[in-house]
Design an enzyme around this catalytic site. Structure first.
Site, short mmCIF file in Angstrom:
data_model
loop_
_atom_site.label_atom_id
_atom_site.label_comp_id
_atom_site.label_asym_id
_atom_site.label_seq_id
_atom_site.Cartn_x
_atom_site.Cartn_y
_atom_site.Cartn_z
N GLU A 228 -6.22 -0.71 2.58
CA GLU A 228 -5.50 0.81 2.34
C GLU A 228 -6.13 1.90 3.71
O GLU A 228 -6.56 2.31 3.75
CB GLU A 228 -5.78 1.67 0.80
CG GLU A 228 -4.09 1.83 1.20
CD GLU A 228 -3.75 3.73 1.29
OE1 GLU A 228 -3.86 4.12 2.10
OE2 GLU A 228 -4.84 4.67 0.24
N CYS A 262 -3.09 11.03 2.24
CA CYS A 262 -2.22 9.58 3.21
C CYS A 262 -0.77 9.65 2.45
O CYS A 262 -0.19 9.07 3.31
CB CYS A 262 -3.04 8.07 2.56
SG CYS A 262 -4.63 8.23 3.03
#
Length: 465
Positions: A228, A262
């Protein structure tokens, strides 16, 4: 080289640790192997008892754990306490649902009995970032441990005390010794640990460069990985949107976690019919964001986590301005103790500027004007990333087109992108691969085993006993 925790609010060193020796790392891996042999044979009910105990510890000690997060990486104290409590929800969610998610699945076939079983893999190495020092770990650890795996954590080097505190939470929750361990090591040791035959799989949340390195090492050693990475998430506002709600949410979505998320909104794509109105309100709201000591519960924006992160962000902003971008507010480091950066809005950004091309990990918003719906989608998809996206519209046809055409792992309509234990989390393109959270997250680190017993309608161990 030592591992140090530095308070980003003051720049003062909090504590220093010596990295673990090769012998200590070897002992930890041996301990993890032994723990797995025990843990994999425990029942879901036993694992759930320990996972619920972990949730209770997180809730009961959210102030102390939140303070530790704030001291080590600078997030506002209220958000840090909420992070500890959010980790507790993930523990409770998987304690409640893991057995259902991993139950044998019968397959109808003639001539015997068939089913799909989900079995743990072993030691999973987790390489985690500093920006959500507890949540990033627990969203991996809760499903992994409930699946019967054990965890080995290599946390970011600037949050060593958080890393050790997480290990302590699982120990006190009653998991077998070695079921979850922290390794205080530098990044130069990671590739060797991935290659170690005792490691079964690896998961990373981090930068694109780190993701490429870890994915390459895992692939070379034929080990499952979940990666990720970053995002340059679009926040699209159409004329039918609730303007005030969109503006208010946009500020929160960009400034959350001091801009270091993020899935924070980073590129604000506004339809030309409402562009001027939105930008005026947005800039006014951003300029009023309260900056200060993150331990003060009135503070909305604290420091960036390290001096290097602040300086890198400033270089991206200055390069964007040099390329032709216009600063509407902010745009500079703050002259004060600690690693603070002014909340910033950039507009008129050329396509070759970092603010259009790269992820800006801090309180900097990039604003773009879209001619129409198709142009908004073009701009949104015009990035190498594909993690989250938010679109604001009250038009059903527009909503359907956003759902069909936005390239992202998460899409929120009329709301801010957030992670939730119930929803799969992950991205496409350079934002990585694999999923955390939800039912898909717990199935990432299991052996999906097909079983077929011929001619025996009552085969012991089948899914339908």
């Amino acid at each position: 080289m030592s591992i140090s925790a530095i308070n980003p609010t003051t720049g003062e060193k909090l504590r220093t640790f010596e990295p673990y020796s090769a012998a200590r790392v070897n002992e930890a891996l041996d301990r993890g192997v032994a723990a797995f042999q025990h843990h994999r044979r425990t029942s879901f009910a036993e694992r759930a008892t320990h996972m619920r105990a972990a949730a209770q510890i997180l809730n009961a000690e959210c102030r102390e754990l939140g303070r530790l997060m704030t001291l080590e990486m600078g997030k506002p104290f209220k958000a840090a306490m909420a992070e500890a409590e959010k980790c507790a929800t993930a523990c409770s969610y998987y304690a409640e649902n893991a057995e259902k998610f991993l139950a044998d699945q019968p397959v109808q076939m003639e001539g015997g009995r068939s089913w799909v079983a989900f079995q743990p893999l072993g030691l999973v190495l987790a390489i985690m970032p500093w920006n959500f020092p507890f949540w990033q770990v627990f969203r991996f650890a809760a499903p992994a441990l409930m699946a019967g795996n054990v965890g080995i954590l290599k946390h970011a080097s600037n949050v060593p005390q958080c890393a050790l505190a997480i290990e302590d939470v699982f120990r006190r929750a009653g998991f077998v010794e070695g079921a979850f361990q922290t390794l205080l090591i530098g990044p130069d040791k990671v590739e060797g640990i991935i290659a170690d035959p005792r490691i079964a799989a690896v998961t990373l949340t981090g930068s694109e460069g780190a993701g490429r390195s870890v994915a390459s090492a895992a692939g070379k050693n034929l080990k499952k990985s979940v990666i990720e990475l970053g995002g340059s998430d679009p926040f699209i506002v159409m004329p039918s949107a609730d303007m005030d709600a969109a503006v208010s949410t946009a500020v929160t979505a960009r400034m959350i976690n001091n801009g270091q998320s993020c899935i924070a909104a980073k590129r604000f794509i506004i339809h030309e019919k409402i562009y001027d109105q939105f930008v005026k309100k947005f800039v006014a709201a951003v300029s009023k964001v309260r900056i200060g000591d993150p331990m003060d519960e009135q503070t909305e924006l604290g420091p960036l986590a390290t001096a290097a992160i602040r300086d890198d962000l400033d270089q991206q902003v200055q390069a964007s301005v040099a390329a032709g971008a216009k600063v509407l507010t902010g745009g500079q480091k703050l002259e004060r103790k600690g690693f603070f950066y002014a909340p910033t809005v950039l507009a008129d950004i050329p396509s070759n500027a970092p603010a259009a091309r790269d992820e800006l990990f801090g309180p900097v918003a990039s604003v773009f004007k879209a001619r129409d719906l198709n142009d908004a989608i073009r701009i949104a998809n015009g990035t190498t990333f594909g993690l989250g996206a938010s679109a604001w519209t009250r038009d059903d046809a527009e909503r359907a087109q956003f759902v069909a055409e936005i390239q992202s792992g998460l899409l929120f309509i009329n709301g801010m992108v957030v992670s939730d234990a119930r929803l799969p989390f992950g991205g496409v393109k350079n934002s990585g691969f694999g999923r955390e959270l939800g039912e898909f997250g717990i199935q990432e680190f299991v052996n999906i085993k097909s079983v077929r017993v011929m001619g025996d309608k009552q085969a012991k161990g089948s899914a339908t006993e």
